[in-house]
Design a protein around this motif. Structure first.
Motif, PDB file in Angstrom:
ATOM      1  N   TRP A 193     -36.815  28.333  63.750  1.00 15.52           N
ATOM      2  CA  TRP A 193     -36.162  27.689  64.898  1.00 15.52           C
ATOM      3  C   TRP A 193     -34.948  26.930  64.409  1.00 15.52           C
ATOM      4  O   TRP A 193     -34.954  26.396  63.293  1.00 15.52           O
ATOM      5  CB  TRP A 193     -37.163  26.720  65.559  1.00 15.52           C
ATOM      6  N   ALA A 194     -33.893  26.872  65.221  1.00 16.57           N
ATOM      7  CA  ALA A 194     -32.727  26.033  64.910  1.00 16.57           C
ATOM      8  C   ALA A 194     -32.154  25.539  66.227  1.00 16.57           C
ATOM      9  O   ALA A 194     -32.085  26.299  67.201  1.00 16.57           O
ATOM     10  CB  ALA A 194     -31.670  26.824  64.139  1.00 16.57           C
ATOM     11  N   GLY A 195     -31.784  24.275  66.281  1.00 19.01           N
ATOM     12  CA  GLY A 195     -31.214  23.733  67.510  1.00 19.01           C
ATOM     13  C   GLY A 195     -31.010  22.237  67.407  1.00 19.01           C
ATOM     14  O   GLY A 195     -31.113  21.653  66.323  1.00 19.01           O
ATOM     15  N   PRO A 196     -30.703  21.598  68.553  1.00 20.38           N
ATOM     16  CA  PRO A 196     -30.530  20.146  68.558  1.00 20.38           C
ATOM     17  C   PRO A 196     -31.852  19.458  68.195  1.00 20.38           C
ATOM     18  O   PRO A 196     -32.915  19.872  68.678  1.00 20.38           O
ATOM     19  CB  PRO A 196     -30.145  19.834  70.006  1.00 20.38           C
ATOM     20  N   GLU A 197     -31.752  18.418  67.378  1.00 19.86           N
ATOM     21  CA  GLU A 197     -32.959  17.720  66.929  1.00 19.86           C
ATOM     22  C   GLU A 197     -33.778  17.203  68.112  1.00 19.86           C
ATOM     23  O   GLU A 197     -35.013  17.164  68.065  1.00 19.86           O
ATOM     24  CB  GLU A 197     -32.560  16.574  66.001  1.00 19.86           C
ATOM     25  N   ALA A 198     -33.083  16.842  69.193  1.00 21.85           N
ATOM     26  CA  ALA A 198     -33.765  16.321  70.382  1.00 21.85           C
ATOM     27  C   ALA A 198     -34.718  17.349  70.987  1.00 21.85           C
ATOM     28  O   ALA A 198     -35.678  16.994  71.677  1.00 21.85           O
ATOM     29  CB  ALA A 198     -32.727  15.893  71.420  1.00 21.85           C
ATOM     30  N   ASP A 199     -34.460  18.635  70.731  1.00 23.85           N
ATOM     31  CA  ASP A 199     -35.285  19.710  71.303  1.00 23.85           C
ATOM     32  C   ASP A 199     -36.312  20.258  70.315  1.00 23.85           C
ATOM     33  O   ASP A 199     -36.950  21.287  70.592  1.00 23.85           O
ATOM     34  CB  ASP A 199     -34.405  20.890  71.748  1.00 23.85           C
ATOM     35  N   LEU A 200     -36.437  19.611  69.158  1.00 21.68           N
ATOM     36  CA  LEU A 200     -37.314  20.112  68.102  1.00 21.68           C
ATOM     37  C   LEU A 200     -38.737  20.325  68.621  1.00 21.68           C
ATOM     38  O   LEU A 200     -39.316  19.434  69.227  1.00 21.68           O
ATOM     39  CB  LEU A 200     -37.325  19.074  66.967  1.00 21.68           C
TER      40      LEU A 200
END
Ligand code: DI6
Ligand code: FE
Length: 397
Positions: free
Chosen positions: A34-41
């Motif tokens: 997974w990779a994305g904004p930390e807020a959506d972890l």
């Protein structure tokens, strides 16, 4: 085993830089999960590593190198600068022939030992995949020896090596004036033998007045097709023989150099989806003045890669970051194009679909930089802002 990299500035290289400012990457085994904004972890109790706000990019890919060779040509460099002519250098045993002689004379272990420091310089700049060509053997035995050395590199260092057979690089002295006999008796049998030994990932040639004609390259490509191997080509480096068009029509992964490429060549490459591999180190070393048609390639949507061309004659350099800087300063590529050229587009030039971007399912090959914006990687000269390298999910491999 899962791990989370967080507090990172991600340049995913999907759709340009694909920047994610406060980003995180979840790694599972050797893959990105997974990779994305930390807020959506996603909720997980996997161990976390704080990247300290640093830039994280895909591991760099040097998609065109002649990393394995014997000797060096520093003496010839000096002779040229003290007035020796090309002919005098050739008579003194210089030029590509001297590298062929040194490569033939070297034992396999010696070639490996000579290649490793060069490879280490590449790894120190965040490279995780490197292409390595044969082409300094020019006989069956030595072409195989070079490729065996290339195949041994990943057991010595944490790196992926893509091998390229370049038997059609130059006509060796014993076949002077008989290029077709060389292809028939040495290069093509060497290709078959190397393929049978699992040593070849793709097939290249040097299409040039001083090397092989389009008809001769077509013979090599026909053999590659028969063996089911993809092709690429050194084309339009010193003159326009329409090699890029020949390569594109053979469905080439890439055509490389391209200083003398014309509109027809650009169109053929765009139609075939071949990558244009830009090699500013050779342009610089040769003090070439004709620039590759960057604006035309850009307008036609031809993906551009940037590579070192690391070789003892025309690009004695191991720095992919310097190649990126030169691509910007000499050829007016943008830093974004240069970084795409050493990641996503370089992967495509090698036919590797599992790397070059930060996305789920991709190999967890990453570079962590003491930088905040990806333009910094092309901007500096002689600096190596690498903080850590992650190879197959392993931090600082
Ligand atoms: N193009 C180059 O610039 C190098 N090979 C090639 O196909 C030159 C190789 C050498 O001089 O050793
Ligand atoms: Fe090359």
């Amino acid at each position: 085993m899962a791990a989370i990299l967080h507090n990172a500035t991600l340049a995913t290289m999907r759709d340009g830089y694909g920047l994610i400012p406060h980003g995180a990457v979840v790694i599972e085994g050797d893959r990105i999960a997974w990779a994305g904004p930390e807020a959506d972890l996603p909720a997980t109790d996997a161990p976390r590593r704080d990247m300290g706000g640093r830039l994280v990019t895909p591991g760099l890919i040097d998609c065109h190198t002649h990393l394995v060779f014997g000797g060096n040509r520093a003496r010839e460099f000096e002779m040229r600068l003290t007035g020796a002519s090309y002919e005098e250098i050739a008579r003194a045993g210089g030029g590509i022939v001297s590298t062929v002689a040194a490569t033939r004379a070297a034992r396999e272990d010696d070639l490996l030992a000579a290649a490793l420091p060069r490879l280490d310089q590449m790894l120190a700049e965040g490279v995780t995949t490197v292409e390595v060509k044969s082409g300094y053997g020019l006989d069956i035995e030595t072409e195989l020896k070079m490729l065996r050395v290339a195949r041994r590199l990943p057991s010595c260092r944490d790196v992926t090596v893509a091998t390229t057979f370049l038997g059609a690089h130059a006509v060796p002295p014993e076949y002077a004036g008989r290029p077709d006999d060389y292809l028939t008796e040495q290069a093509i049998p060497a290709l078959r033998a190397a393929h049978a030994e699992g040593l070849v990932d793709s097939v290249d040639g040097f299409c040039e007045g001083i090397a092989f004609s389009p008809d001769q390259i077509a013979r090599v490509f026909a053999e590659a097709r028969a063996l089911g191997l993809p092709v690429k080509l050194h084309a339009e480096q010193l003159s326009n023989l329409h090699g890029a068009e020949l390569a594109a029509k053979a469905g080439a992964l890439s055509a490389d150099h391209l200083e003398y490429l014309d509109e027809g060549g650009i169109r053929a490459m765009a139609a075939a989806g071949s990558v244009a591999v830009i090699l500013p180190g050779a342009f610089y070393t040769l003090r070439e003045t004709r620039q590759p048609p960057i604006a035309g390639l850009r307008a036609a949507g031809v993906p551009m890669a940037v590579a070192s061309d690391c070789n003892p004659g025309t690009a004695p350099m191991t720095s992919i970051l310097l190649a990126m800087n030169m691509a910007c300063t000499l050829f007016r590529m943008t830093p974004q194009e240069a970084l795409l050229g050493a990641t996503a587009h370089a992967a495509r030039a090698l036919g590797l679909t599992d790397r070059g971007t930060i996305a789920p399912g991709q190999r967890a090959d990453l570079a962590v930089w003491d930088a905040t914006h990806p333009a910094e990687l092309s901007y500096r000269i002689g600096a190596t802002p690498l903080h850590a390298r992650i190879f197959g999910g392993r931090l600082d491999a």
